[in-house]
Design a protein around this motif. Structure first.
Motif, PDB file in Angstrom:
ATOM      1  N   THR A   1      97.095  -6.407  76.520  1.00 52.24           N
ATOM      2  CA  THR A   1      98.259  -6.641  77.371  1.00 52.24           C
ATOM      3  C   THR A   1      99.421  -5.736  76.962  1.00 52.24           C
ATOM      4  OG1 THR A   1      99.197  -8.346  75.938  1.00 52.24           O
ATOM      5  CG2 THR A   1      97.575  -9.048  77.613  1.00 52.24           C
ATOM      6  N   TYR A   2     100.369  -5.655  77.867  1.00 52.44           N
ATOM      7  CA  TYR A   2     101.589  -4.884  77.588  1.00 52.44           C
ATOM      8  C   TYR A   2     102.324  -5.494  76.393  1.00 52.44           C
ATOM      9  CZ  TYR A   2     105.540  -1.882  78.883  1.00 52.44           C
ATOM     10  OH  TYR A   2     106.513  -0.929  78.888  1.00 52.44           O
ATOM     11  N   ALA A   3     102.318  -6.814  76.277  1.00 56.32           N
ATOM     12  CA  ALA A   3     102.984  -7.484  75.153  1.00 56.32           C
ATOM     13  C   ALA A   3     102.342  -7.096  73.825  1.00 56.32           C
ATOM     14  CB  ALA A   3     102.922  -9.000  75.339  1.00 56.32           C
ATOM     15  N   GLU A   4     101.010  -6.966  73.818  1.00 54.98           N
ATOM     16  CA  GLU A   4     100.323  -6.555  72.591  1.00 54.98           C
ATOM     17  C   GLU A   4     100.705  -5.137  72.190  1.00 54.98           C
ATOM     18  OE1 GLU A   4      96.009  -8.292  72.163  1.00 54.98           O
ATOM     19  OE2 GLU A   4      96.406  -7.932  74.291  1.00 54.98           O
ATOM     20  N   ILE A   5     100.868  -4.283  73.172  1.00 58.20           N
ATOM     21  CA  ILE A   5     101.314  -2.907  72.896  1.00 58.20           C
ATOM     22  C   ILE A   5     102.695  -2.925  72.240  1.00 58.20           C
ATOM     23  CG2 ILE A   5     102.247  -0.852  74.044  1.00 58.20           C
ATOM     24  CD1 ILE A   5      99.442  -0.406  74.102  1.00 58.20           C
TER      25      ILE A   5
ATOM     26  N   GLU B   1     103.805  -1.810  65.779  1.00 55.76           N
ATOM     27  CA  GLU B   1     104.844  -0.928  65.230  1.00 55.76           C
ATOM     28  C   GLU B   1     104.582   0.542  65.553  1.00 55.76           C
ATOM     29  OE1 GLU B   1     105.463  -1.549  61.083  1.00 55.76           O
ATOM     30  OE2 GLU B   1     106.420  -3.511  61.357  1.00 55.76           O
ATOM     31  N   ASN B   2     103.336   0.871  65.802  1.00 52.26           N
ATOM     32  CA  ASN B   2     102.999   2.244  66.182  1.00 52.26           C
ATOM     33  C   ASN B   2     103.574   2.597  67.551  1.00 52.26           C
ATOM     34  OD1 ASN B   2     101.805   4.773  65.788  1.00 52.26           O
ATOM     35  ND2 ASN B   2      99.824   4.125  66.590  1.00 52.26           N
ATOM     36  N   PHE B   3     104.028   1.580  68.295  1.00 52.82           N
ATOM     37  CA  PHE B   3     104.713   1.785  69.575  1.00 52.82           C
ATOM     38  C   PHE B   3     106.190   1.414  69.475  1.00 52.82           C
ATOM     39  CE2 PHE B   3     100.372   1.834  70.864  1.00 52.82           C
ATOM     40  CZ  PHE B   3     100.328   2.593  72.017  1.00 52.82           C
ATOM     41  N   SER B   4     106.461   0.237  68.912  1.00 51.40           N
ATOM     42  CA  SER B   4     107.822  -0.303  68.952  1.00 51.40           C
ATOM     43  C   SER B   4     108.822   0.515  68.142  1.00 51.40           C
ATOM     44  CB  SER B   4     107.820  -1.759  68.460  1.00 51.40           C
ATOM     45  OG  SER B   4     107.389  -1.835  67.115  1.00 51.40           O
ATOM     46  N   THR B   5     108.367   1.239  67.136  1.00 55.13           N
ATOM     47  CA  THR B   5     109.295   2.000  66.290  1.00 55.13           C
ATOM     48  C   THR B   5     109.455   3.444  66.737  1.00 55.13           C
ATOM     49  OG1 THR B   5     107.534   2.598  64.734  1.00 55.13           O
ATOM     50  CG2 THR B   5     108.748   0.559  64.287  1.00 55.13           C
TER      51      THR B   5
END
Length: 248
Positions: A216-220, A224-228
């Motif tokens: 899901t988009y929430a899992e993405i 941290e490899n995405f959120s940071t």
């Protein structure tokens, strides 16, 4: 900002801009990519010739995107090397393509081209595709340094464009692990060890899974490899480009 990997290799880039790499050899300097702005390229040329007191042997373009090639104009009198596909892609830039980009006096493609790979001065230039069909890497054999162009974004979201090929990109990243490289210089972001190749692979694999509906988009966003990573707008834009590919 100028960073030194050692006394012979300099990386110029800041706040996610495209990296320009200067490699000093006994007979002169090699420059990889030339930035979006000719004014910046002019300062880089002055730094090499006046501060470092080195002649420029040749330049390399890793791929056709303007933030890696527009500075070629300042080095028109030098040997510029790229794959023949990079040259072809640059020659296709028309007014529509250029309209939202900085004004450029002259578009200068490579003067020396190759099909798949090119060796000169213990430097290997190899076209691997992925980010774009013409994407090439530069391997400094003596330095054990690999310059990846935009196959790697470190600390920033990747620029996934309409001619990106995720499968080819993932395969290229896996193959890059075979090089004896102590340092990886990405197209954007800080240089680091080979760990950034795996980070990039995980990033692209999760994007594939998101498109396939297995995460899901929430899992993405919780990764941290995405959120940071910086430039989150590139993430949304990249997804749009990949979805457009799937509708063709």
């Amino acid at each position: 900002m100028i960073q030194k990997i050692n006394d012979r290799v300099f990386v110029i880039g800041s706040e996610g801009s495209a990296n320009v790499v200067i490699v000093l050899q006994s007979k002169g300097a090699i420059i990889v990519d030339t930035s979006l702005f000719p004014e910046k390229a002019q300062k880089i040329r002055e730094f090499v010739e006046k501060a470092l007191k080195k002649d420029i042997l040749f330049l390399v373009n890793t791929h056709y995107h303007p933030d890696h090639t527009f500075g070629n104009f300042i080095f028109e009198d030098m040997q510029i090397i790229s794959s023949n596909l990079t040259r072809e892609k640059m020659m296709l830039m028309d007014e529509q393509y250029l309209k939202n980009l900085p004004t450029l006096s002259k578009l200068v493609p490579a003067s020396i081209t190759f099909e798949n790979e090119y060796w000169q001065n213990q430097v290997l230039i190899k076209r691997v595709g992925g980010h774009t069909p013409d994407s090439s890497v530069v391997y400094l054999e003596q330095e054990k340094i690999l310059i990846t162009g935009d196959l790697v974004f470190n600390g920033f979201h990747a620029e996934i464009v309409q001619d990106s090929d995720l499968e080819e990109w993932l395969n290229a990243l896996e193959n890059l692990k075979k090089y004896r490289a102590d340092w990886i210089i990405p197209g954007h972001g800080e240089f680091m060890d080979k760990g950034c190749l795996d980070q990039m692979k995980r990033y692209l694999t999760k994007i594939q899974r998101l498109l396939d509906g297995t995460i899901t988009y929430a899992e993405i966003l919780s990764d941290e490899n995405f959120s940071t990573r910086g430039f989150p707008e590139l993430f949304s834009w990249g997804l749009e480009n990949l979805m457009f590919q799937r509708t063709k």
